[in-house]
Scaffold this motif. Structure first.
Motif, PDB file in Angstrom:
ATOM      1  N   GLU A 109      30.296  -0.024 -29.206  1.00  0.00           N
ATOM      2  CA  GLU A 109      31.509  -0.780 -29.842  1.00  0.00           C
ATOM      3  C   GLU A 109      31.111  -1.810 -30.689  1.00  0.00           C
ATOM      4  O   GLU A 109      30.057  -2.490 -30.452  1.00  0.00           O
ATOM      5  N   ASN A 110      31.899  -1.909 -31.870  1.00  0.00           N
ATOM      6  CA  ASN A 110      31.648  -3.543 -32.721  1.00  0.00           C
ATOM      7  C   ASN A 110      30.257  -3.041 -33.196  1.00  0.00           C
ATOM      8  O   ASN A 110      29.797  -4.216 -33.857  1.00  0.00           O
ATOM      9  N   VAL A 111      29.645  -2.129 -33.614  1.00  0.00           N
ATOM     10  CA  VAL A 111      28.302  -1.830 -34.090  1.00  0.00           C
ATOM     11  C   VAL A 111      28.496  -2.283 -35.594  1.00  0.00           C
ATOM     12  O   VAL A 111      27.664  -2.401 -36.428  1.00  0.00           O
ATOM     13  N   GLU A 112      29.810  -1.984 -36.253  1.00  0.00           N
ATOM     14  CA  GLU A 112      29.922  -2.094 -37.611  1.00  0.00           C
ATOM     15  C   GLU A 112      29.915  -3.515 -38.220  1.00  0.00           C
ATOM     16  O   GLU A 112      29.579  -3.801 -39.363  1.00  0.00           O
ATOM     17  N   THR A 113      29.846  -4.472 -36.966  1.00  0.00           N
ATOM     18  CA  THR A 113      29.905  -6.054 -37.437  1.00  0.00           C
ATOM     19  C   THR A 113      28.394  -6.375 -37.293  1.00  0.00           C
ATOM     20  O   THR A 113      28.012  -7.634 -37.656  1.00  0.00           O
ATOM     21  N   LEU A 114      27.208  -5.669 -37.042  1.00  0.00           N
ATOM     22  CA  LEU A 114      25.863  -5.979 -37.076  1.00  0.00           C
ATOM     23  C   LEU A 114      25.283  -5.920 -38.231  1.00  0.00           C
ATOM     24  O   LEU A 114      25.367  -4.893 -38.952  1.00  0.00           O
ATOM     25  N   ALA A 115      24.441  -6.820 -38.438  1.00  0.00           N
ATOM     26  CA  ALA A 115      23.603  -6.700 -39.713  1.00  0.00           C
ATOM     27  C   ALA A 115      22.360  -5.730 -39.492  1.00  0.00           C
ATOM     28  O   ALA A 115      22.000  -5.490 -38.332  1.00  0.00           O
ATOM     29  N   PRO A 116      21.717  -5.391 -40.399  1.00  0.00           N
ATOM     30  CA  PRO A 116      20.564  -4.290 -40.385  1.00  0.00           C
ATOM     31  C   PRO A 116      19.390  -4.905 -39.292  1.00  0.00           C
ATOM     32  O   PRO A 116      19.061  -3.938 -38.640  1.00  0.00           O
ATOM     33  N   LYS A 117      19.101  -6.141 -39.451  1.00  0.00           N
ATOM     34  CA  LYS A 117      17.993  -6.654 -38.308  1.00  0.00           C
ATOM     35  C   LYS A 117      18.692  -6.521 -36.908  1.00  0.00           C
ATOM     36  O   LYS A 117      17.758  -6.179 -36.077  1.00  0.00           O
ATOM     37  N   GLN A 118      20.097  -6.835 -36.778  1.00  0.00           N
ATOM     38  CA  GLN A 118      20.419  -6.706 -35.471  1.00  0.00           C
ATOM     39  C   GLN A 118      20.446  -5.197 -34.905  1.00  0.00           C
ATOM     40  O   GLN A 118      20.401  -4.819 -33.872  1.00  0.00           O
ATOM     41  N   LEU A 119      20.833  -4.272 -35.887  1.00  0.00           N
ATOM     42  CA  LEU A 119      20.723  -2.941 -35.668  1.00  0.00           C
ATOM     43  C   LEU A 119      19.310  -2.330 -35.141  1.00  0.00           C
ATOM     44  O   LEU A 119      19.357  -1.463 -34.379  1.00  0.00           O
ATOM     45  N   ASP A 120      18.347  -2.828 -36.193  1.00  0.00           N
ATOM     46  CA  ASP A 120      17.062  -2.602 -35.666  1.00  0.00           C
ATOM     47  C   ASP A 120      16.702  -3.003 -34.294  1.00  0.00           C
ATOM     48  O   ASP A 120      16.166  -2.283 -33.482  1.00  0.00           O
ATOM     49  N   TYR A 121      16.985  -4.256 -33.835  1.00  0.00           N
ATOM     50  CA  TYR A 121      16.814  -4.619 -32.375  1.00  0.00           C
ATOM     51  C   TYR A 121      17.521  -4.002 -31.475  1.00  0.00           C
ATOM     52  O   TYR A 121      16.872  -3.605 -30.422  1.00  0.00           O
ATOM     53  N   LEU A 122      18.574  -3.583 -31.874  1.00  0.00           N
ATOM     54  CA  LEU A 122      19.302  -2.896 -30.707  1.00  0.00           C
ATOM     55  C   LEU A 122      18.984  -1.588 -30.709  1.00  0.00           C
ATOM     56  O   LEU A 122      18.841  -1.053 -29.265  1.00  0.00           O
ATOM     57  N   GLU A 123      18.590  -0.818 -31.504  1.00  0.00           N
ATOM     58  CA  GLU A 123      17.773   0.478 -31.446  1.00  0.00           C
ATOM     59  C   GLU A 123      16.540   0.646 -30.594  1.00  0.00           C
ATOM     60  O   GLU A 123      16.306   1.160 -30.169  1.00  0.00           O
ATOM     61  N   GLU A 124      15.795  -0.627 -30.934  1.00  0.00           N
ATOM     62  CA  GLU A 124      14.606  -0.930 -30.180  1.00  0.00           C
ATOM     63  C   GLU A 124      14.940  -0.849 -28.550  1.00  0.00           C
ATOM     64  O   GLU A 124      14.128  -0.305 -27.928  1.00  0.00           O
ATOM     65  N   ASN A 125      15.766  -1.707 -28.507  1.00  0.00           N
ATOM     66  CA  ASN A 125      16.291  -2.044 -26.961  1.00  0.00           C
ATOM     67  C   ASN A 125      16.824  -0.754 -26.335  1.00  0.00           C
ATOM     68  O   ASN A 125      16.335  -0.425 -25.258  1.00  0.00           O
ATOM     69  N   LEU A 126      17.730   0.201 -27.156  1.00  0.00           N
ATOM     70  CA  LEU A 126      18.084   1.237 -26.576  1.00  0.00           C
ATOM     71  C   LEU A 126      16.881   2.534 -26.312  1.00  0.00           C
ATOM     72  O   LEU A 126      16.839   3.096 -25.360  1.00  0.00           O
ATOM     73  N   VAL A 127      15.828   2.428 -27.391  1.00  0.00           N
ATOM     74  CA  VAL A 127      14.618   3.315 -26.923  1.00  0.00           C
ATOM     75  C   VAL A 127      14.022   2.768 -25.797  1.00  0.00           C
ATOM     76  O   VAL A 127      13.608   3.674 -25.034  1.00  0.00           O
ATOM     77  N   LEU A 128      13.691   1.530 -25.717  1.00  0.00           N
ATOM     78  CA  LEU A 128      12.998   1.142 -24.335  1.00  0.00           C
ATOM     79  C   LEU A 128      13.820   1.579 -23.280  1.00  0.00           C
ATOM     80  O   LEU A 128      13.421   1.842 -22.076  1.00  0.00           O
ATOM     81  N   ALA A 129      15.142   1.290 -23.241  1.00  0.00           N
ATOM     82  CA  ALA A 129      16.053   1.483 -22.072  1.00  0.00           C
ATOM     83  C   ALA A 129      15.830   2.955 -21.798  1.00  0.00           C
ATOM     84  O   ALA A 129      16.002   3.306 -20.596  1.00  0.00           O
ATOM     85  N   ALA A 130      15.976   3.914 -22.703  1.00  0.00           N
ATOM     86  CA  ALA A 130      15.972   5.339 -22.215  1.00  0.00           C
ATOM     87  C   ALA A 130      14.559   5.506 -21.838  1.00  0.00           C
ATOM     88  O   ALA A 130      14.558   6.522 -21.088  1.00  0.00           O
ATOM     89  N   LYS A 131      13.619   5.123 -22.383  1.00  0.00           N
ATOM     90  CA  LYS A 131      12.104   5.225 -21.842  1.00  0.00           C
ATOM     91  C   LYS A 131      12.191   5.215 -20.470  1.00  0.00           C
ATOM     92  O   LYS A 131      11.699   5.793 -19.423  1.00  0.00           O
TER      93      LYS A 131
END
Length: 206
Positions: A109-131
């Motif tokens: 939710e609300n990912v459309e409000t995130l900047a590119p750096k914030q999206l990169d940070y979120l993606e890294e966290n999701l990858v780590l969480a999935a691992k």
């Protein structure tokens, strides 16, 4: 004859000290009430005894009198503590808002409000969480497999014991049953023979 002058010093006896405190406190509050009535004054008295118990008297509202004191003296009674509590509340509120925002982003939710750096940070966290989830899932599956294998081994051992007992019983004469006679000698159990039923010739009428 007047009373002698009382020396003002700490009363060592706990009992006498409590009695004196009770009497002097009552007298102090009585005088405060009298001056408030006689002189039309606002009076507030706050007293703590030696054990920390609070006693107070106010001719009107204690809160209003303390507010008047703060305004007149320029010194706040609760200002420092109040400001600290307010600052802590603001920090906690800000942290809660940030956590709510991060949680909504994790759920998509609300990912459309995130900047590119914030999206990169979120993606890294999701990858780590999935691992971490995959690693935990692997550990759980290994544990369940070991538990199942242990149960299977236990059942196999029980089956092996039962098969050995059955083989032993089949190899033993008459399945291992013996009968002792009066002389203490063991003999095989008597064989039981079923006799065929004979017709009653006398009652047949022939």
């Amino acid at each position: 004859m007047g009373r002698g002058k009382i020396e003002i010093k700490r009363i060592e006896s706990t009992t006498n000290r409590q009695v004196t405190f009770s009497k002097r406190r009552s007298g102090l509050f009585k005088k405060a009430k009298e001056i408030s009535i006689l002189c039309a004054s606002d009076v507030a008295v706050i007293v703590f005894n030696s054990t920390g118990r609070l006693f107070d008297f106010a001719s009107s509202s204690m809160k209003r009198i303390l507010e008047r004191y703060r305004n007149a003296s320029g010194r706040g009674v609760w200002n420092n503590e109040y400001e600290q509590m307010l600052s802590q509340f603001r920090n906690l509120k800000k942290e809660n808002e940030e956590l709510q925002k991060e949680l909504s982003c994790v759920t998509g939710e609300n990912v459309e409000t995130l900047a590119p750096k914030q999206l990169d940070y979120l993606e890294e966290n999701l990858v780590l969480a999935a691992k971490k989830v995959r690693e935990r899932k692997t550990e759980v599956l290994k544990y369940e497999r070991r538990k199942t294998e242990s149960k299977v081994i236990g059942l196999q051992q029980k089956q092996s014991i039962l098969m050995e007992l059955l083989a032993h019983a089949e190899n033993h004469e008459e399945y291992g049953f013996t009968v002792s006679n009066s002389e203490g000698q063991t003999t095989p159990p008597p064989a039981f023979r079923v006799q065929p039923s004979q017709p009653n010739l006398q009652g047949s009428g022939h």
